[in-house]
Motif scaffolding. Sequence first.
Motif, PDB file in Angstrom:
ATOM      1  N   ASN A 120       0.820  -1.214   0.000  1.00 28.12           N
ATOM      2  CA  ASN A 120       0.000   0.000   0.000  1.00 28.12           C
ATOM      3  C   ASN A 120       0.858   1.271   0.000  1.00 28.12           C
ATOM      4  N   GLN A 121       2.147   1.106   0.249  1.00 21.68           N
ATOM      5  CA  GLN A 121       3.042   2.260   0.247  1.00 21.68           C
ATOM      6  C   GLN A 121       3.410   2.629  -1.199  1.00 21.68           C
ATOM      7  N   SER A 122       3.829   3.870  -1.364  1.00 21.00           N
ATOM      8  CA  SER A 122       4.287   4.293  -2.694  1.00 21.00           C
ATOM      9  C   SER A 122       5.779   4.016  -2.809  1.00 21.00           C
ATOM     10  N   PHE A 123       6.139   3.224  -3.768  1.00 23.24           N
ATOM     11  CA  PHE A 123       7.570   3.012  -4.038  1.00 23.24           C
ATOM     12  C   PHE A 123       7.737   2.611  -5.504  1.00 23.24           C
ATOM     13  N   ILE A 128       4.648  -3.744 -10.476  1.00 27.40           N
ATOM     14  CA  ILE A 128       5.314  -5.008 -10.842  1.00 27.40           C
ATOM     15  C   ILE A 128       5.422  -5.919  -9.610  1.00 27.40           C
ATOM     16  N   PHE A 129       5.743  -5.296  -8.474  1.00 30.15           N
ATOM     17  CA  PHE A 129       5.855  -6.060  -7.231  1.00 30.15           C
ATOM     18  C   PHE A 129       4.532  -6.756  -6.907  1.00 30.15           C
ATOM     19  N   ARG A 130       3.429  -5.993  -7.061  1.00 29.03           N
ATOM     20  CA  ARG A 130       2.115  -6.574  -6.768  1.00 29.03           C
ATOM     21  C   ARG A 130       1.819  -7.761  -7.674  1.00 29.03           C
ATOM     22  N   VAL A 131       2.196  -7.645  -8.954  1.00 26.54           N
ATOM     23  CA  VAL A 131       1.945  -8.756  -9.904  1.00 26.54           C
ATOM     24  C   VAL A 131       2.782  -9.974  -9.517  1.00 26.54           C
ATOM     25  N   ILE A 132       4.062  -9.722  -9.192  1.00 28.11           N
ATOM     26  CA  ILE A 132       4.955 -10.842  -8.838  1.00 28.11           C
ATOM     27  C   ILE A 132       4.438 -11.567  -7.589  1.00 28.11           C
ATOM     28  N   VAL A 133       4.011 -10.768  -6.618  1.00 27.33           N
ATOM     29  CA  VAL A 133       3.506 -11.358  -5.370  1.00 27.33           C
ATOM     30  C   VAL A 133       2.309 -12.263  -5.644  1.00 27.33           C
ATOM     31  N   PHE A 134       1.532 -11.900  -6.630  1.00 33.15           N
ATOM     32  CA  PHE A 134       0.289 -12.632  -6.903  1.00 33.15           C
ATOM     33  C   PHE A 134       0.510 -13.939  -7.672  1.00 33.15           C
ATOM     34  N   ILE A 135       1.689 -14.114  -8.259  1.00 31.27           N
ATOM     35  CA  ILE A 135       1.934 -15.294  -9.128  1.00 31.27           C
ATOM     36  C   ILE A 135       1.685 -16.638  -8.426  1.00 31.27           C
ATOM     37  N   PRO A 136       2.193 -16.861  -7.204  1.00 29.99           N
ATOM     38  CA  PRO A 136       1.971 -18.181  -6.587  1.00 29.99           C
ATOM     39  C   PRO A 136       0.508 -18.587  -6.510  1.00 29.99           C
ATOM     40  N   TRP A 137      -0.365 -17.606  -6.309  1.00 31.90           N
ATOM     41  CA  TRP A 137      -1.792 -17.918  -6.219  1.00 31.90           C
ATOM     42  C   TRP A 137      -2.320 -18.507  -7.523  1.00 31.90           C
TER      43      TRP A 137
END
Lengths: 332, 434
Positions: A120-123, A128-137
């Motif tokens: 939720n932070q701005s960085f 891209i980080f959000r997409v990568i995190v979602f891959i295992p699901w």
Amino acid sequence: MTSMPVESPPKRATLRHRLFRTLSGEYFWLYLLLLPSLLILVAVILIPMLFAFQMSLGNTSIVVLGGRGTISNQWVGLQNYLSLLQNPIFWQALRETLYFWVVSIFIEVTVGIGMAVLMNQSFFGRRIFRVIVFIPWAIPTVVNAMLWGMIFDGDNFGALNDLLLQWHVIQSPIVWLNPSALFPQIPWLSNALSYLGSNLAMNSIIVGDEWKTLPIVAILVLAGLQTIPHEYYEAARVEGASAWRQFRQITLPLIAPVLTVVLILRTMQLMRAFTLIFTLEQFGLPVLSIQAYQQAFSFGSFGMGSAVSFLIGLIALVIAYFYIKRLYREEL
Amino acid sequence: MRNKWTKVLMSAMSASLLLTGASSAAMAKAKAAPQPVVLKVLYMSQQGYSTTVLNKMGAEFHKEHPNVTIEFTFLPYPQLHSAILTSAAAPVAQYDVVLSDLIWTGEFAAKGYTVPLNNYIRQYIKNPKGIPQSVWNGLSVGGKVMAMPFLANFQNFYYNKKMLAEAGFKSGPKTMAQWLHQMEVLKAKHIVQYPYEDSWLQAEGLVCDYVRTAGEFGNGNLFNAKGQPIMNQGAALKALEWMRMLYKDGLANPNSLAADEPTAANAFASGQAAFNTNWTFVTGIMNNKSESKIVGQGVVSGFPVAPGTNRATLSASISGFQGLAIAANTPASLKPWAWKWIQFATSPAVQAQHLHSEWPIWSSVATSPQEKHLNPWYKVYQQNLNAVYNRPAVSNYLTVSSIIQQYVHEAISGTIPVKTAANDMVQQIESLPK
């Protein structure tokens, strides 16, 4: 002389009239549009559930009579439930299931919320980080199981063992998927953990399961976080509230409804977790869902299998009730 | 005028007769042509008789019987039993022909899920003695043959001759004492960290290894002639003590407790174990360059046995026979076709075409020049096939098996002492409803 008109008592609407009024009134389209969904729910959930409940009250077996297969159900009342409750194997399975649930939920609430707050932070590169995190699901559960089977392989060539051996963390390979007792050098602790359902295989499987499910928890919590107006935090900062106090008194109460949904959803999933455990352990880690499957499809005792399934449902329902009572009502 | 009408009438009658005749001929032709038949066959996804091999067999059968199409469903072994059960619960079978494991023979016969094939075999199999009696025994109960033998699977003893030579041994072990000595030397000389890996995951494979080990000590029958469990005495108890000792002394890889058969085979093929006791598929793996690091080093052998036991065979193996069975709720009209498919798939001619895939059930094919050429170990195969022990043929086998799996696993890992595990196992099996 004029006679006063006598008001006749209102006629009581018959069931037919009431039904007609309901169906032809303003709700007509509402009911019509809901009808297909209701029919599907009745056909695929309600009727099978009632049928399974009936089986759980019987000594159910498959028979082929005159060339036609059928299910015979001899009524035994609550006998299946009573047999289960008197069986120590059932209680061990229950403890293992509850351990699986408690540890998984703890990881999901702590790490999941942490991940959501981070996302939720701005960085730079947040999307891209959000997409990568979602891959295992997105990985199918069986594929995930095979993947972790290779990582946890107890030979030298298991990925985790190989890594730990190369780093000299361990001297010889560890059999991560063997349900062996933890801390065997401290007998009382080892026995207590084994009693509670904790063993090496169970903890390894929790890691494999969390790797896949944490992203969905984080994404759902993130959706809840994004509905909180920034002004609340700004006002809190003006009042001098610390970050922890902001989290405890603004973030947590406002994501409580989302968290309730997540917890209920995950509790249901964890209580009936099957694929990962069965793929890696077959019957070596007999949590309740494995026991239900074994009773029904290995031993052919569909009545007992259904009884285990209903007990799983009942436990999940009780837990869900407490979630709703504690989180949803109090905080809103 | 009258003549005119007569002509018209005659012409109409002729035309209708002609049309009727033509349509009758067409009907007769249609009746003569066999109706299209779709046979649904449930088979296991595995190596050996793989999906490709089975599909090829199905295509060959279709060539012989163009009206019959074989529709396969391939499932992993652990899902086969439940698929057969749910198919049996339907009014009409979901699978007409199913692959039946020998451990289900008692259950399927008792509950009537598949039909006895005695009449078909009597009528159509000219030389039933061409299949070893041990195979028939595994798929029969009370004189009823519940499945036609298709897969003569059994275990072989595999060792790595290079590792043994490094340890100073010219050949593999013949007795249990020799085997133990070889393992100890291999470990002491650091030729391999764990000389042996087996499939002791809490699953059916563990029961197979337990029965076979009991067989190596002289008696692989876990029940006596009266049908009583005898795991707490004699060879079965020795087997349990042996398995525990191998694990405790670091002679068996601890990973055995979490390994299934392919995992154990991979450990052997990757050179991490000097010994492996496994099904026949290992022979193919150990000499396949893409899967093995020990090409040319693996030897197939008879099993070591305790002195004075198994005198007739000098080995002791375990059966994993599987047969093709007809579901009891297959429509009557399909049953003859189901048998035709079974007869075709199990015939010596068809099995001879797939010698690369599996060991044939027919002795004539097993001793054919082709097999001798393809399989240099054919004599050992015959020795081990003749030395098989069967798992208990009880109608509640899967329940019994789950108890055995649990206690044997706990005994090996040391959670409970061997003797206690054996006694508890017997007690729990005896308490099962008859």
